[in-house]
Design a protein around this motif. Sequence first.
Motif, PDB file in Angstrom:
ATOM      1  N   LEU A  56       0.829  -1.209   0.000  1.00 45.83           N
ATOM      2  CA  LEU A  56       0.000   0.000   0.000  1.00 45.83           C
ATOM      3  C   LEU A  56       0.861   1.256   0.000  1.00 45.83           C
ATOM      4  CD1 LEU A  56      -2.873   1.215   0.198  1.00 45.83           C
ATOM      5  CD2 LEU A  56      -2.572   1.242   2.677  1.00 45.83           C
ATOM      6  N   CYS A  57       1.917   1.280   0.803  1.00 41.78           N
ATOM      7  CA  CYS A  57       2.795   2.451   0.835  1.00 41.78           C
ATOM      8  C   CYS A  57       3.381   2.732  -0.549  1.00 41.78           C
ATOM      9  CB  CYS A  57       3.926   2.237   1.839  1.00 41.78           C
ATOM     10  SG  CYS A  57       3.414   2.326   3.581  1.00 41.78           S
ATOM     11  N   ALA A  58       3.804   1.678  -1.235  1.00 39.88           N
ATOM     12  CA  ALA A  58       4.357   1.855  -2.581  1.00 39.88           C
ATOM     13  C   ALA A  58       3.289   2.373  -3.544  1.00 39.88           C
ATOM     14  CB  ALA A  58       4.932   0.535  -3.086  1.00 39.88           C
ATOM     15  N   GLN A  59       2.067   1.863  -3.428  1.00 43.11           N
ATOM     16  CA  GLN A  59       0.976   2.324  -4.284  1.00 43.11           C
ATOM     17  C   GLN A  59       0.659   3.792  -4.036  1.00 43.11           C
ATOM     18  OE1 GLN A  59      -2.073  -0.427  -3.145  1.00 43.11           O
ATOM     19  NE2 GLN A  59      -1.418  -2.027  -4.584  1.00 43.11           N
ATOM     20  N   VAL A  60       0.642   4.187  -2.760  1.00 42.10           N
ATOM     21  CA  VAL A  60       0.328   5.576  -2.422  1.00 42.10           C
ATOM     22  C   VAL A  60       1.404   6.510  -2.975  1.00 42.10           C
ATOM     23  CG1 VAL A  60       0.164   7.218  -0.503  1.00 42.10           C
ATOM     24  CG2 VAL A  60      -1.052   5.040  -0.396  1.00 42.10           C
ATOM     25  N   LEU A  61       2.656   6.174  -2.776  1.00 42.28           N
ATOM     26  CA  LEU A  61       3.735   7.022  -3.282  1.00 42.28           C
ATOM     27  C   LEU A  61       3.668   7.163  -4.796  1.00 42.28           C
ATOM     28  CD1 LEU A  61       7.011   6.246  -1.273  1.00 42.28           C
ATOM     29  CD2 LEU A  61       5.817   8.429  -1.502  1.00 42.28           C
ATOM     30  N   ARG A  62       3.433   6.044  -5.473  1.00 38.73           N
ATOM     31  CA  ARG A  62       3.351   6.082  -6.933  1.00 38.73           C
ATOM     32  C   ARG A  62       2.177   6.941  -7.395  1.00 38.73           C
ATOM     33  NH1 ARG A  62       3.915   1.182  -7.526  1.00 38.73           N
ATOM     34  NH2 ARG A  62       1.734   0.504  -7.629  1.00 38.73           N
ATOM     35  N   ALA A  63       1.025   6.795  -6.720  1.00 40.08           N
ATOM     36  CA  ALA A  63      -0.159   7.566  -7.099  1.00 40.08           C
ATOM     37  C   ALA A  63       0.041   9.054  -6.832  1.00 40.08           C
ATOM     38  CB  ALA A  63      -1.380   7.047  -6.350  1.00 40.08           C
ATOM     39  N   LEU A  64       0.716   9.394  -5.735  1.00 38.43           N
ATOM     40  CA  LEU A  64       0.970  10.805  -5.436  1.00 38.43           C
ATOM     41  C   LEU A  64       1.920  11.421  -6.458  1.00 38.43           C
ATOM     42  CD1 LEU A  64       1.336  10.732  -1.540  1.00 38.43           C
ATOM     43  CD2 LEU A  64      -0.643  11.437  -2.873  1.00 38.43           C
ATOM     44  N   GLU A  65       2.921  10.662  -6.852  1.00 40.92           N
ATOM     45  CA  GLU A  65       3.842  11.155  -7.878  1.00 40.92           C
ATOM     46  C   GLU A  65       3.120  11.336  -9.198  1.00 40.92           C
ATOM     47  OE1 GLU A  65       6.856   8.200  -7.794  1.00 40.92           O
ATOM     48  OE2 GLU A  65       7.735   8.888  -5.895  1.00 40.92           O
ATOM     49  N   ASP A  66       2.240  10.397  -9.549  1.00 40.99           N
ATOM     50  CA  ASP A  66       1.445  10.535 -10.775  1.00 40.99           C
ATOM     51  C   ASP A  66       0.559  11.775 -10.714  1.00 40.99           C
ATOM     52  OD1 ASP A  66       2.548   8.220 -11.752  1.00 40.99           O
ATOM     53  OD2 ASP A  66       0.838   6.937 -11.244  1.00 40.99           O
ATOM     54  N   GLY A  67       0.128  12.137  -9.505  1.00 44.28           N
ATOM     55  CA  GLY A  67      -0.708  13.315  -9.336  1.00 44.28           C
ATOM     56  C   GLY A  67       0.062  14.615  -9.263  1.00 44.28           C
ATOM     57  N   GLY A  68       1.394  14.540  -9.341  1.00 48.35           N
ATOM     58  CA  GLY A  68       2.204  15.749  -9.363  1.00 48.35           C
ATOM     59  C   GLY A  68       2.574  16.309  -8.011  1.00 48.35           C
ATOM     60  N   TRP A  69       2.298  15.568  -6.933  1.00 46.53           N
ATOM     61  CA  TRP A  69       2.666  16.058  -5.603  1.00 46.53           C
ATOM     62  C   TRP A  69       4.146  15.783  -5.339  1.00 46.53           C
ATOM     63  CZ3 TRP A  69      -1.461  15.047  -1.248  1.00 46.53           C
ATOM     64  CH2 TRP A  69      -2.611  15.809  -1.528  1.00 46.53           C
ATOM     65  N   ASP A  70       4.786  16.701  -4.634  1.00 48.04           N
ATOM     66  CA  ASP A  70       6.198  16.565  -4.292  1.00 48.04           C
ATOM     67  C   ASP A  70       6.347  15.632  -3.094  1.00 48.04           C
ATOM     68  OD1 ASP A  70       8.882  16.784  -3.824  1.00 48.04           O
ATOM     69  OD2 ASP A  70       8.795  18.830  -3.023  1.00 48.04           O
ATOM     70  N   THR A  71       6.868  14.448  -3.335  1.00 48.94           N
ATOM     71  CA  THR A  71       7.119  13.489  -2.252  1.00 48.94           C
ATOM     72  C   THR A  71       8.605  13.197  -2.124  1.00 48.94           C
ATOM     73  OG1 THR A  71       6.752  11.639  -3.795  1.00 48.94           O
ATOM     74  CG2 THR A  71       4.855  12.417  -2.518  1.00 48.94           C
ATOM     75  N   SER A  72       9.431  14.116  -2.578  1.00 45.41           N
ATOM     76  CA  SER A  72      10.876  13.877  -2.535  1.00 45.41           C
ATOM     77  C   SER A  72      11.524  14.418  -1.267  1.00 45.41           C
ATOM     78  CB  SER A  72      11.540  14.522  -3.756  1.00 45.41           C
ATOM     79  OG  SER A  72      11.303  15.921  -3.782  1.00 45.41           O
ATOM     80  N   SER A  73      10.920  15.419  -0.658  1.00 51.31           N
ATOM     81  CA  SER A  73      11.544  16.036   0.520  1.00 51.31           C
ATOM     82  C   SER A  73      11.172  15.270   1.787  1.00 51.31           C
ATOM     83  CB  SER A  73      11.090  17.492   0.651  1.00 51.31           C
ATOM     84  OG  SER A  73       9.686  17.559   0.774  1.00 51.31           O
ATOM     85  N   PRO A  74      12.108  15.185   2.756  1.00 50.49           N
ATOM     86  CA  PRO A  74      11.843  14.455   4.008  1.00 50.49           C
ATOM     87  C   PRO A  74      11.095  15.303   5.030  1.00 50.49           C
ATOM     88  CG  PRO A  74      14.094  15.234   4.011  1.00 50.49           C
ATOM     89  CD  PRO A  74      13.499  15.667   2.687  1.00 50.49           C
ATOM     90  N   ALA A  75       9.976  15.872   4.642  1.00 49.75           N
ATOM     91  CA  ALA A  75       9.248  16.788   5.516  1.00 49.75           C
ATOM     92  C   ALA A  75       8.475  16.025   6.580  1.00 49.75           C
ATOM     93  CB  ALA A  75       8.292  17.647   4.697  1.00 49.75           C
ATOM     94  N   ALA A  76       8.284  16.666   7.721  1.00 54.56           N
ATOM     95  CA  ALA A  76       7.446  16.095   8.777  1.00 54.56           C
ATOM     96  C   ALA A  76       5.989  16.418   8.491  1.00 54.56           C
ATOM     97  CB  ALA A  76       7.848  16.672  10.131  1.00 54.56           C
ATOM     98  N   PRO A  77       5.073  15.575   8.950  1.00 54.61           N
ATOM     99  CA  PRO A  77       3.654  15.887   8.791  1.00 54.61           C
ATOM    100  C   PRO A  77       3.292  17.183   9.488  1.00 54.61           C
ATOM    101  CG  PRO A  77       3.972  13.587   9.468  1.00 54.61           C
ATOM    102  CD  PRO A  77       5.287  14.270   9.614  1.00 54.61           C
ATOM    103  N   LEU A  78       2.220  17.793   9.015  1.00 54.86           N
ATOM    104  CA  LEU A  78       1.737  19.019   9.640  1.00 54.86           C
ATOM    105  C   LEU A  78       1.272  18.733  11.060  1.00 54.86           C
ATOM    106  CD1 LEU A  78       1.318  21.974   8.639  1.00 54.86           C
ATOM    107  CD2 LEU A  78      -1.094  21.403   8.353  1.00 54.86           C
ATOM    108  N   GLY A  79       1.505  19.671  11.973  1.00 56.44           N
ATOM    109  CA  GLY A  79       1.119  19.487  13.366  1.00 56.44           C
ATOM    110  C   GLY A  79      -0.373  19.276  13.527  1.00 56.44           C
ATOM    111  N   ARG A  80      -0.737  18.542  14.555  1.00 52.72           N
ATOM    112  CA  ARG A  80      -2.166  18.286  14.815  1.00 52.72           C
ATOM    113  C   ARG A  80      -2.843  19.542  15.350  1.00 52.72           C
ATOM    114  NH1 ARG A  80       0.403  13.488  16.628  1.00 52.72           N
ATOM    115  NH2 ARG A  80      -0.082  11.766  15.218  1.00 52.72           N
ATOM    116  N   ARG A  81      -4.114  19.601  15.094  1.00 46.56           N
ATOM    117  CA  ARG A  81      -4.917  20.721  15.565  1.00 46.56           C
ATOM    118  C   ARG A  81      -4.853  20.773  17.095  1.00 46.56           C
ATOM    119  NH1 ARG A  81      -8.915  22.913  12.499  1.00 46.56           N
ATOM    120  NH2 ARG A  81      -9.008  21.000  11.241  1.00 46.56           N
TER     121      ARG A  81
END
Length: 444
Positions: A222-247
């Motif tokens: 699933l992780c591989a599928q999600v990464l591939r789909a996000l890249e196909d959608g043009g989202w930047d998944t190359s940077s090692p960013a942390a998730p956005l803080g919780r509300r």
Amino acid sequence: MPLALPLVPPGEPGSELSAGQDGDALVRRSVLPGGVRVLTERMPGLRSATVGAWVGVGSRDERDGHHGSTHFLEHLLFKGTDRRSAMDIAEAFDAVGGEANAATGKEHTCYYARVLDDDLPMAVDVITDMVTSARLDADELETERGVILEELAMNDDDPSDVAHEHFAAAVLGAHPLGRPIGGTPETILAVPRDAVWQHYREHYGPRTLVVTAAGGVDHDTLCAQVLRALEDGGWDTSSPAAPLGRRGDDGPGEVLAPSAGTELTVRRSTEQANVIIGGASLTATDPRRFVLSVLNAALGGGMSSRLFQEIREKRGLAYSTYSFSSGHADTGVFGLYAGCTPAKVDEVTRLLEQEWDRLAQDGLMPGELERSIGQLSGGLVLGMEDTGSRMGRLGKSELVHGELLGLDESLERIRAVTAEEVRELAGELAALPRSCVLVGPFGD
């Protein structure tokens, strides 16, 4: 111990986690490049799976001029992408006997699908394509504007929905949480396509995305599928960013609740009066939320509850009566509802308040605590028997709580609630400003 869910960049300690669950299920969680979080719960023996794409944005996050955008996006993401038309999206799930839908809340939005395990790659690809690459076509937006207006009109024809919407506004005042999730006819008519597009581009990105799946699912695949789909959608998944803080991570927000209770009568040509009384309550992460669950079960959570027995069974004054609660990052609401003949509304309102105050003053009767805990425990276990519930639990644990409680841990916290804790919390809630909303065939 609960499984802590730290918000760290991929590769750091805490970005890869796993925990065994009941029934030999296994939960795994990964923080992917770009800050995307993926959580799965593999349930042995299941041939189906439910997958959800969560975005930590809800109706409370809409700026002036953007009101209604969150609900608009819930509809428009199904209306086509650069790769798929609206019909392509619908046919993809119909062709495999699956189902897809979305839900907008005040603090998050989820797009989800339930399919056979063999069809999970398709579901992930389609849902992710919708989230990353929605066209938000201007003509489709105008068509959907009419659909949403019809949806709001349908809700406005339900007096109990009207009562709940006005109750939230009465308790929360001018705070964004007091606004209707779906918007109003005025805001839906007014919001332009550019505002919806800006809302989409501002809030939908790798750092805000959480993907959860439960059932017959393999985490690494699933992780591989999600990464591939996000890249196909043009989202930047190359940077090692942390998730956005919780509300709420930076402290509680300001809640502009009324300083005193509000009384409101809304005229509708109905056969029944719909009445709600209540006020502010606990936040979604308050440790006493388990006490609140027991309180709610005893007061108005089932056929043996005080409200049901006193108002319906003993007096025959209502068909539907119950209590309810909802928690948000910085506040919550608690209320009691009944639908009755207009001539009986004063008596029913008095009984609602009487049972609440009696619980606050005298506490639970013998057997009530055990019965309420048993009701909650059984409902929790039964509710975890399907993949959709487990998928939802993963999403809310990640977005709201920052930790995942196992089923046994949740049961322990429920069973640890004492009668004195229930009485104290009932008294605390009863002492807060109390609002009353009445919907029915009344004049001013």
